[in-house]
Structures are given as structure tokens and as C-alpha cells.
Scaffold this motif. Structure first.
Motif, mmCIF file in Angstrom:
data_model
loop_
_atom_site.group_PDB
_atom_site.id
_atom_site.type_symbol
_atom_site.label_atom_id
_atom_site.label_comp_id
_atom_site.label_asym_id
_atom_site.label_seq_id
_atom_site.Cartn_x
_atom_site.Cartn_y
_atom_site.Cartn_z
ATOM 1 N N TYR A 197 0.842 -1.191 0.000
ATOM 2 C CA TYR A 197 0.000 0.000 0.000
ATOM 3 C C TYR A 197 0.885 1.252 0.000
ATOM 4 N N SER A 198 0.341 2.316 -0.579
ATOM 5 C CA SER A 198 1.007 3.621 -0.582
ATOM 6 C C SER A 198 0.171 4.609 0.221
ATOM 7 N N PRO A 199 0.806 5.676 0.720
ATOM 8 C CA PRO A 199 0.041 6.662 1.495
ATOM 9 C C PRO A 199 -0.962 7.389 0.613
ATOM 10 N N PRO A 200 -2.050 7.905 1.232
ATOM 11 C CA PRO A 200 -2.308 7.982 2.681
ATOM 12 C C PRO A 200 -2.734 6.651 3.272
ATOM 13 N N TYR A 201 -2.396 6.460 4.574
ATOM 14 C CA TYR A 201 -2.719 5.237 5.277
ATOM 15 C C TYR A 201 -3.879 5.491 6.238
ATOM 16 N N LYS A 202 -4.895 4.635 6.173
ATOM 17 C CA LYS A 202 -6.071 4.783 7.034
ATOM 18 C C LYS A 202 -6.154 3.600 7.987
ATOM 19 N N ILE A 203 -6.264 3.904 9.273
ATOM 20 C CA ILE A 203 -6.371 2.895 10.321
ATOM 21 C C ILE A 203 -7.713 3.096 11.020
ATOM 22 N N THR A 204 -8.534 2.061 11.056
ATOM 23 C CA THR A 204 -9.877 2.158 11.621
ATOM 24 C C THR A 204 -10.009 1.193 12.785
ATOM 25 N N ALA A 205 -10.591 1.657 13.880
ATOM 26 C CA ALA A 205 -10.772 0.827 15.071
ATOM 27 C C ALA A 205 -12.214 0.915 15.535
ATOM 28 N N VAL A 206 -12.778 -0.218 15.933
ATOM 29 C CA VAL A 206 -14.105 -0.266 16.545
ATOM 30 C C VAL A 206 -13.925 -0.269 18.057
ATOM 31 N N GLY A 207 -14.623 0.620 18.720
ATOM 32 C CA GLY A 207 -14.511 0.730 20.170
ATOM 33 C C GLY A 207 -15.132 2.030 20.645
ATOM 34 N N ASP A 208 -14.885 2.370 21.896
ATOM 35 C CA ASP A 208 -15.382 3.622 22.462
ATOM 36 C C ASP A 208 -14.570 4.773 21.872
ATOM 37 N N PRO A 209 -15.187 5.637 21.052
ATOM 38 C CA PRO A 209 -14.417 6.711 20.402
ATOM 39 C C PRO A 209 -13.694 7.618 21.395
ATOM 40 N N GLY A 210 -14.327 7.918 22.528
ATOM 41 C CA GLY A 210 -13.689 8.780 23.512
ATOM 42 C C GLY A 210 -12.419 8.169 24.075
ATOM 43 N N LYS A 211 -12.470 6.880 24.423
ATOM 44 C CA LYS A 211 -11.289 6.207 24.962
ATOM 45 C C LYS A 211 -10.210 6.050 23.894
ATOM 46 N N LEU A 212 -10.625 5.779 22.678
ATOM 47 C CA LEU A 212 -9.654 5.641 21.597
ATOM 48 C C LEU A 212 -8.938 6.960 21.330
ATOM 49 N N ARG A 213 -9.699 8.042 21.301
ATOM 50 C CA ARG A 213 -9.107 9.356 21.054
ATOM 51 C C ARG A 213 -8.162 9.747 22.197
ATOM 52 N N GLN A 214 -8.554 9.426 23.427
ATOM 53 C CA GLN A 214 -7.698 9.768 24.566
ATOM 54 C C GLN A 214 -6.402 8.967 24.531
ATOM 55 N N ALA A 215 -6.481 7.707 24.111
ATOM 56 C CA ALA A 215 -5.273 6.890 24.000
ATOM 57 C C ALA A 215 -4.310 7.464 22.961
ATOM 58 N N LEU A 216 -4.856 7.991 21.880
ATOM 59 C CA LEU A 216 -4.005 8.640 20.873
ATOM 60 C C LEU A 216 -3.322 9.868 21.462
ATOM 61 N N THR A 217 -4.070 10.645 22.230
ATOM 62 C CA THR A 217 -3.525 11.867 22.823
ATOM 63 C C THR A 217 -2.429 11.548 23.834
ATOM 64 N N ASP A 218 -2.591 10.459 24.581
ATOM 65 C CA ASP A 218 -1.645 10.128 25.650
ATOM 66 C C ASP A 218 -0.378 9.440 25.149
ATOM 67 N N SER A 219 -0.356 8.977 23.900
ATOM 68 C CA SER A 219 0.791 8.222 23.391
ATOM 69 C C SER A 219 2.009 9.126 23.179
ATOM 70 N N PRO A 220 3.147 8.862 23.853
ATOM 71 C CA PRO A 220 4.358 9.672 23.641
ATOM 72 C C PRO A 220 4.835 9.628 22.191
ATOM 73 N N ALA A 221 4.720 8.470 21.542
ATOM 74 C CA ALA A 221 5.176 8.355 20.152
ATOM 75 C C ALA A 221 4.343 9.231 19.236
ATOM 76 N N ILE A 222 3.044 9.292 19.494
ATOM 77 C CA ILE A 222 2.180 10.133 18.664
ATOM 78 C C ILE A 222 2.393 11.607 18.983
ATOM 79 N N GLN A 223 2.698 11.924 20.223
ATOM 80 C CA GLN A 223 3.034 13.304 20.582
ATOM 81 C C GLN A 223 4.265 13.769 19.798
ATOM 82 N N ASN A 224 5.239 12.882 19.650
ATOM 83 C CA ASN A 224 6.420 13.213 18.853
ATOM 84 C C ASN A 224 6.048 13.390 17.382
#
Length: 262
Positions: A197-224
Motif C-alpha cells: 500500500y502507498s500513502p495515505p494510510y487509514k487505520i480504523t478501530a471499533v470501540g469507544d471513540p472517547g477512549k480511543l481518542r484519549q489513547a491517541l492523545t496520551d501516546s508519547p510516540a504520537i506526541q512526537n
């Protein structure tokens, strides 16, 4: 008339006529040798190319073409595997001697393995390379080539964060992830379960959107990663979706590993 006294250093005068042609002969022999060598090179090049242009002939299979061809073949095999698996499941249900408790246990294992569909609220993250004309934002150093493309660790950071946020299932591009899935990049292309596959890359997750979004915010790697989004314009987009269904994994579950030779 020859007069040796008129010659410099007492040497006799140069002979006239044929004598001068003899002195020029080594130069002509050298020229002939050069032309012969050039002809040999041309003949060798022709035989190597078999009458084609070595550098630009369109008939030569490019590595990228081979990769894309293999990716399409793997996609076809995935569809074939899914069809066979559905047939096997249908036959198993027709002649099922298991108890209700065993059926429930089997269903739970399928859910954990990612081979069953999962439905629910979803959140998607899209990552993309920086624009071709990207420049550094004020206060940031000029970008290096690696600063402008999505890397393997960026994709892995998003996947790991979504699992951390309680995702019930994750799909990268059009493929469901399972426990043995490896998100790998070669250059700026993603290789996932035998497909490219070539970019753009789309990643989709089923779950609680609020918890998923917060996990993205808290990730040090994503902060970088977000620093590069701000500095050089790497793509980052998060979307929430109404209840949607992710397909079950339909590929092979056999493990592939290196074997020693001999």
C-alpha cells in the motif's frame, strides 16, 4: 643534397619520401587499435542488450511492477481463502456435535483471533506524507527527506495506541489485523500480510471513540509525530464514525519463519 653539418646535434638530415611515412606508421596503428576496441565494445553491448535499450527498454520488468503484481496475486488468494473458509464453517455447522458451552467458547476465541466480524462505533486515523513543496514552519530547521514521509514506527504507534484504548478490532487500509499481523514499511510503502500500500494510510478501530481518542492523545510516540505535523505538514486526521462493521480476517493463519540451511 644532404649536409650533415646543417643538422642539429650533428644528426643527419631526416630522410625524404618513404622515410617520413615509416615514422607516421605507429600513430596510424594506434588509431586503428582504438577503433577496433570501440567496435568490440559496441558488439558486446549489443549482445548483452539483445537488441534493446539497456537503460530505458519498457520490456524490462521493474521491481515496483513485480511488487504490485505479487500484491494483486496475494489479494486474489485472500479472497479464495475466505471463500473456502466460509464453506468449511458452513459444513462444520451442518454436522456439529459440540455442546452449547463449547460453541460459546469457540465464538469467544474467534472474536479474540479477529476472524469474526465486529460491529460498533468506530474511529479512524489517516496518516499521509507531507506535501511535495513542504517547507519548515517558522522556528524549525529545514526538513530532511526522512522528515517528510510516514515511517513504520508512526503506523505502529497509532495501532498500539488504539489497542491500548480498548479497540475491539482494528483494520489497516482494507485488512483486519490479527495477533500475528506485522505492520512493516519498505521505503515509503506499507507491506501488510503480503500486500503493498502507498500513502495515505487509514487505520480504523471499533470501540469507544472517547477512549480511543484519549489513547491517541496520551501516546508519547504520537506526541512526537505531532511535532512533525506542526513543523513540516505531515498528514494527521482523526474521524469518528457511526456504527460500522469491520470484516473478519480471511487470510492464512499459518506461521512463516526462517529455517536453517543444511
Amino acid at each position: 643534397m644532404s649536409n650533415s653539418a646543417d643538422s642539429p646535434e650533428g644528426l643527419p638530415d631526416e630522410p625524404a619520401g618513404p622515410g617520413r611515412r615509416f615514422r607516421a606508421r605507429p600513430v596510424r596503428l594506434l588509431s586503428a587499435a582504438v577503433f577496433a576496441l570501440a567496435g568490440l565494445i559496441f558488439v558486446t553491448s549489443f549482445n548483452t542488450a539483445k537488441g534493446t535499450n539497456i537503460r530505458t527498454d519498457a520490456s524490462l520488468l521493474k521491481l515496483s511492477d513485480l511488487i504490485q503484481q505479487r500484491s494483486r496475486k496475494n489479494a486474489e488468494l485472500d479472497q479464495s481463502t475466505a471463500t473456502v473458509r466460509n464453506d468449511v464453517d458452513a459444513l462444520a455447522q451442518r454436522d456439529n456435535g459440540s455442546t452449547k458451552a463449547q460453541d460459546q467458547q469457540l465464538a469467544a476465541l474467534k472474536d479474540a483471533a479477529g476472524t469474526e466480524k465486529v460491529t460498533g462505533k468506530a474511529l479512524s486515523v489517516t496518516l499521509n506524507d507531507a506535501p511535495p513543496n513542504a517547507v519548515a514552519a517558522p522556528g524549525y530547521p529545514a526538513p530532511q527527506p526522512n522528515d517528510l514521509v510516514i515511517h513504520q514506527q508512526d503506523l505502529q504507534a497509532v495501532v498500539n495506541a488504539l489497542w491500548q484504548g480498548g479497540a475491539q478490532g482494528i483494520q489497516v487500509m482494507d485488512q483486519r489485523l490479527i495477533s500475528t499481523s506485522a505492520v512493516r514499511c519498505v521505503g515509503n510503502t506499507l507491506i501488510l500480510q503480503g500486500r503493498v500500500y502507498s500513502p495515505p494510510y487509514k487505520i480504523t478501530a471499533v470501540g469507544d471513540p472517547g477512549k480511543l481518542r484519549q489513547a491517541l492523545t496520551d501516546s508519547p510516540a504520537i506526541q512526537n509525530y505531532q511535532l512533525y505535523v506542526k513543523a513540516y505538514g505531515l498528514g494527521w486526521k482523526v474521524d469518528e464514525h457511526k456504527p460500522m462493521t469491520l470484516p473478519g480476517y480471511s487470510g492464512t493463519v499459518d506461521l512463516h519463519y526462517a529455517k536453517p540451511v543444511g
